[in-house]
Scaffold this motif. Structure first.
Motif, PDB file in Angstrom:
ATOM      1  N   PRO A  89       0.828  -1.205   0.000  1.00 23.25           N
ATOM      2  CA  PRO A  89       0.000   0.000   0.000  1.00 23.25           C
ATOM      3  C   PRO A  89       0.863   1.256   0.000  1.00 23.25           C
ATOM      4  O   PRO A  89       1.909   1.293   0.649  1.00 23.25           O
ATOM      5  CB  PRO A  89      -0.806  -0.118   1.289  1.00 23.25           C
ATOM      6  N   THR A  90       0.455   2.226  -0.740  1.00 16.79           N
ATOM      7  CA  THR A  90       1.222   3.468  -0.807  1.00 16.79           C
ATOM      8  C   THR A  90       0.985   4.290   0.450  1.00 16.79           C
ATOM      9  O   THR A  90      -0.005   4.117   1.155  1.00 16.79           O
ATOM     10  CB  THR A  90       0.825   4.297  -2.038  1.00 16.79           C
ATOM     11  N   LEU A  91       1.890   5.191   0.707  1.00 18.62           N
ATOM     12  CA  LEU A  91       1.796   6.048   1.882  1.00 18.62           C
ATOM     13  C   LEU A  91       0.555   6.936   1.809  1.00 18.62           C
ATOM     14  O   LEU A  91      -0.073   7.214   2.831  1.00 18.62           O
ATOM     15  CB  LEU A  91       3.070   6.891   2.005  1.00 18.62           C
ATOM     16  N   VAL A  92       0.186   7.330   0.615  1.00 19.19           N
ATOM     17  CA  VAL A  92      -0.992   8.191   0.448  1.00 19.19           C
ATOM     18  C   VAL A  92      -2.251   7.459   0.910  1.00 19.19           C
ATOM     19  O   VAL A  92      -3.094   8.031   1.611  1.00 19.19           O
ATOM     20  CB  VAL A  92      -1.130   8.638  -1.029  1.00 19.19           C
ATOM     21  N   ASN A  97     -13.286   0.461   5.337  1.00 19.46           N
ATOM     22  CA  ASN A  97     -13.369  -0.252   4.057  1.00 19.46           C
ATOM     23  C   ASN A  97     -12.064  -0.139   3.277  1.00 19.46           C
ATOM     24  O   ASN A  97     -11.585  -1.122   2.701  1.00 19.46           O
ATOM     25  CB  ASN A  97     -14.528   0.282   3.216  1.00 19.46           C
ATOM     26  N   LEU A  98     -11.509   1.046   3.253  1.00 24.22           N
ATOM     27  CA  LEU A  98     -10.229   1.241   2.558  1.00 24.22           C
ATOM     28  C   LEU A  98      -9.119   0.450   3.243  1.00 24.22           C
ATOM     29  O   LEU A  98      -8.267  -0.147   2.573  1.00 24.22           O
ATOM     30  CB  LEU A  98      -9.883   2.734   2.506  1.00 24.22           C
ATOM     31  N   LEU A  99      -9.154   0.396   4.572  1.00 29.20           N
ATOM     32  CA  LEU A  99      -8.165  -0.378   5.307  1.00 29.20           C
ATOM     33  C   LEU A  99      -8.278  -1.870   4.989  1.00 29.20           C
ATOM     34  O   LEU A  99      -7.262  -2.556   4.809  1.00 29.20           O
ATOM     35  CB  LEU A  99      -8.328  -0.156   6.810  1.00 29.20           C
ATOM     36  N   ILE A 100      -9.497  -2.369   4.908  1.00 25.51           N
ATOM     37  CA  ILE A 100      -9.692  -3.788   4.572  1.00 25.51           C
ATOM     38  C   ILE A 100      -9.171  -4.073   3.160  1.00 25.51           C
ATOM     39  O   ILE A 100      -8.520  -5.089   2.919  1.00 25.51           O
ATOM     40  CB  ILE A 100     -11.171  -4.184   4.699  1.00 25.51           C
ATOM     41  N   LEU A 101      -9.447  -3.171   2.231  1.00 25.67           N
ATOM     42  CA  LEU A 101      -8.950  -3.372   0.863  1.00 25.67           C
ATOM     43  C   LEU A 101      -7.427  -3.339   0.796  1.00 25.67           C
ATOM     44  O   LEU A 101      -6.825  -4.059  -0.005  1.00 25.67           O
ATOM     45  CB  LEU A 101      -9.524  -2.312  -0.077  1.00 25.67           C
TER      46      LEU A 101
END
Length: 160
Positions: free
Chosen positions: A8-11, A47-51
């Motif tokens: 995952p990117t830092l952004v 949700n973004l964390l799960i993805l």
């Protein structure tokens, strides 16, 4: 993560942090509108964390790519389920906020009798007494008094 695949990117990690932090901050407010926005932001952040926890790759369809090159379908399914749950919770909170606005004219959550008792006991460092029950509906000091809301409704009817 698989070998050779980018993590995952830092952004995206910062975006998750900002969404979750803002959501939690809004959840701690007294306005139902802000609580609703906090639930939405917190849901999107999670949700973004799960993805971000899943592995990236080709579409997870049998026969389209080798199994090691496919993306993980479990986080996608979990996010889809979480979106539906967040939507249901959002609809419920919208109904509660509308009902509160309709009855009281504002969407701020008021302190109830138990909240006031906890604050009073905390200030005086007292231990709460046990609730033995059996007082009946008319003599129970723990029942919330509905009179202020009824008075406001009567005043609106008289004015209108």
């Amino acid at each position: 993560m698989t070998r050779g695949a980018a993590g995952p990117t830092l952004v995206l990690v910062i975006a998750v942090g900002v969404l979750v932090a803002t959501g939690v901050t809004l959840l701690l407010e007294r306005s139902l509108t802000r609580i609703l926005l906090g639930v939405i932001l917190l849901g999107n952040g999670v949700n973004l964390l799960i993805l971000l926890g899943g592995r990236s790759g080709a579409a997870p369809l049998a026969g389209t790519a080798p199994a090691s090159a496919m993306s993980d379908a479990l986080p996608q399914a979990m996010v889809l389920t979480a979106v539906v749950i967040t939507f249901g919770l959002t609809a419920f909170l919208l109904a509660v906020a509308y009902r509160s606005w309709y009855l009281t004219g504002d969407d701020e959550v008021q302190d109830d009798l138990e909240d006031r008792q906890v604050v009073r006991l905390a200030r005086s460092n007292e231990v709460p007494t046990a609730d033995l029950g059996g007082e009946g509906p008319d003599n129970d000091p723990e029942q919330v008094d509905p009179e202020p809301a009824l008075r406001r409704l009567r005043q609106r009817r008289e004015e209108g």
